[in-house]
Design a protein around this motif. Sequence first.
Motif, PDB file in Angstrom:
ATOM      1  N   GLY A  35       0.822  -1.205   0.000  1.00 52.47           N
ATOM      2  CA  GLY A  35       0.000   0.000   0.000  1.00 52.47           C
ATOM      3  C   GLY A  35       0.849   1.245   0.000  1.00 52.47           C
ATOM      4  O   GLY A  35       2.046   1.209   0.325  1.00 52.47           O
ATOM      5  N   TRP A  36       0.243   2.340  -0.399  1.00 44.79           N
ATOM      6  CA  TRP A  36       0.861   3.668  -0.307  1.00 44.79           C
ATOM      7  C   TRP A  36      -0.045   4.544   0.561  1.00 44.79           C
ATOM      8  O   TRP A  36      -1.270   4.558   0.383  1.00 44.79           O
ATOM      9  CB  TRP A  36       1.020   4.298  -1.681  1.00 44.79           C
ATOM     10  N   PHE A  37       0.567   5.251   1.465  1.00 46.41           N
ATOM     11  CA  PHE A  37      -0.119   6.200   2.332  1.00 46.41           C
ATOM     12  C   PHE A  37       0.617   7.531   2.224  1.00 46.41           C
ATOM     13  O   PHE A  37       1.748   7.597   1.749  1.00 46.41           O
ATOM     14  CB  PHE A  37      -0.106   5.715   3.791  1.00 46.41           C
ATOM     15  N   GLU A  46      -2.977   9.177   5.654  1.00 42.96           N
ATOM     16  CA  GLU A  46      -4.156   8.716   4.929  1.00 42.96           C
ATOM     17  C   GLU A  46      -3.808   7.720   3.833  1.00 42.96           C
ATOM     18  O   GLU A  46      -2.727   7.757   3.252  1.00 42.96           O
ATOM     19  CB  GLU A  46      -4.917   9.903   4.315  1.00 42.96           C
ATOM     20  N   PHE A  47      -4.755   6.856   3.567  1.00 44.22           N
ATOM     21  CA  PHE A  47      -4.613   5.847   2.533  1.00 44.22           C
ATOM     22  C   PHE A  47      -4.601   6.488   1.154  1.00 44.22           C
ATOM     23  O   PHE A  47      -5.372   7.415   0.880  1.00 44.22           O
ATOM     24  CB  PHE A  47      -5.781   4.861   2.646  1.00 44.22           C
ATOM     25  N   VAL A  48      -3.746   5.975   0.276  1.00 45.91           N
ATOM     26  CA  VAL A  48      -3.683   6.459  -1.099  1.00 45.91           C
ATOM     27  C   VAL A  48      -4.073   5.355  -2.084  1.00 45.91           C
ATOM     28  O   VAL A  48      -4.974   5.532  -2.899  1.00 45.91           O
ATOM     29  CB  VAL A  48      -2.270   6.972  -1.435  1.00 45.91           C
ATOM     30  N   ALA A  49      -3.388   4.211  -1.984  1.00 45.46           N
ATOM     31  CA  ALA A  49      -3.648   3.126  -2.935  1.00 45.46           C
ATOM     32  C   ALA A  49      -3.127   1.823  -2.362  1.00 45.46           C
ATOM     33  O   ALA A  49      -2.236   1.828  -1.501  1.00 45.46           O
ATOM     34  CB  ALA A  49      -2.982   3.406  -4.279  1.00 45.46           C
ATOM     35  N   SER A 111      -4.128   1.476   7.891  1.00 43.25           N
ATOM     36  CA  SER A 111      -2.701   1.472   8.189  1.00 43.25           C
ATOM     37  C   SER A 111      -2.318   0.379   9.184  1.00 43.25           C
ATOM     38  O   SER A 111      -1.241  -0.215   9.070  1.00 43.25           O
ATOM     39  CB  SER A 111      -2.255   2.831   8.702  1.00 43.25           C
ATOM     40  N   TYR A 112      -3.194   0.063  10.140  1.00 40.90           N
ATOM     41  CA  TYR A 112      -2.823  -0.915  11.157  1.00 40.90           C
ATOM     42  C   TYR A 112      -2.728  -2.334  10.575  1.00 40.90           C
ATOM     43  O   TYR A 112      -2.170  -3.228  11.198  1.00 40.90           O
ATOM     44  CB  TYR A 112      -3.819  -0.895  12.319  1.00 40.90           C
TER      45      TYR A 112
END
Length: 127
Positions: A35-37, A46-49, A111-112
């Motif tokens: 993932g990317w944040f 915050e979440f991106v992808a 994220s967790y």
Amino acid sequence: QVQLVESGGGLVQAGGSLRLSCAASGRPFNSYAMGWFRQAPGKEREFVAAISWSGGSTNYAAAVKGRFTISRDNANNTGNLQMNSLKPEDTAVYYCAAGKTSSGSHYYILSYQYDYWGQGTQVTVSS
């Protein structure tokens, strides 16, 4: 353990493009969703992808959908985030993350749910 190192950040004008990369080492990358944040000053991360370890499933935050593309190359243990039509509000430190999953079609958006994180790379978009 999985070590992640991001690269490709920088300063770009609004409307421009950047390609972030995430190099993974340690355990086999192909058993981890990626993932990317991002985190802007004074804001929550915050979440991106996100992308499944097979690469067949992806998910994007509404703010970046249609402009950003996430991909991965398991043979080379790398992940990428292609960012087009950048806006000043995309300015943030961008982090890649890896989370163990038993299914090639699963990804995570919280994220967790991720076990490993890179150190981040700064992206600055000027108006």
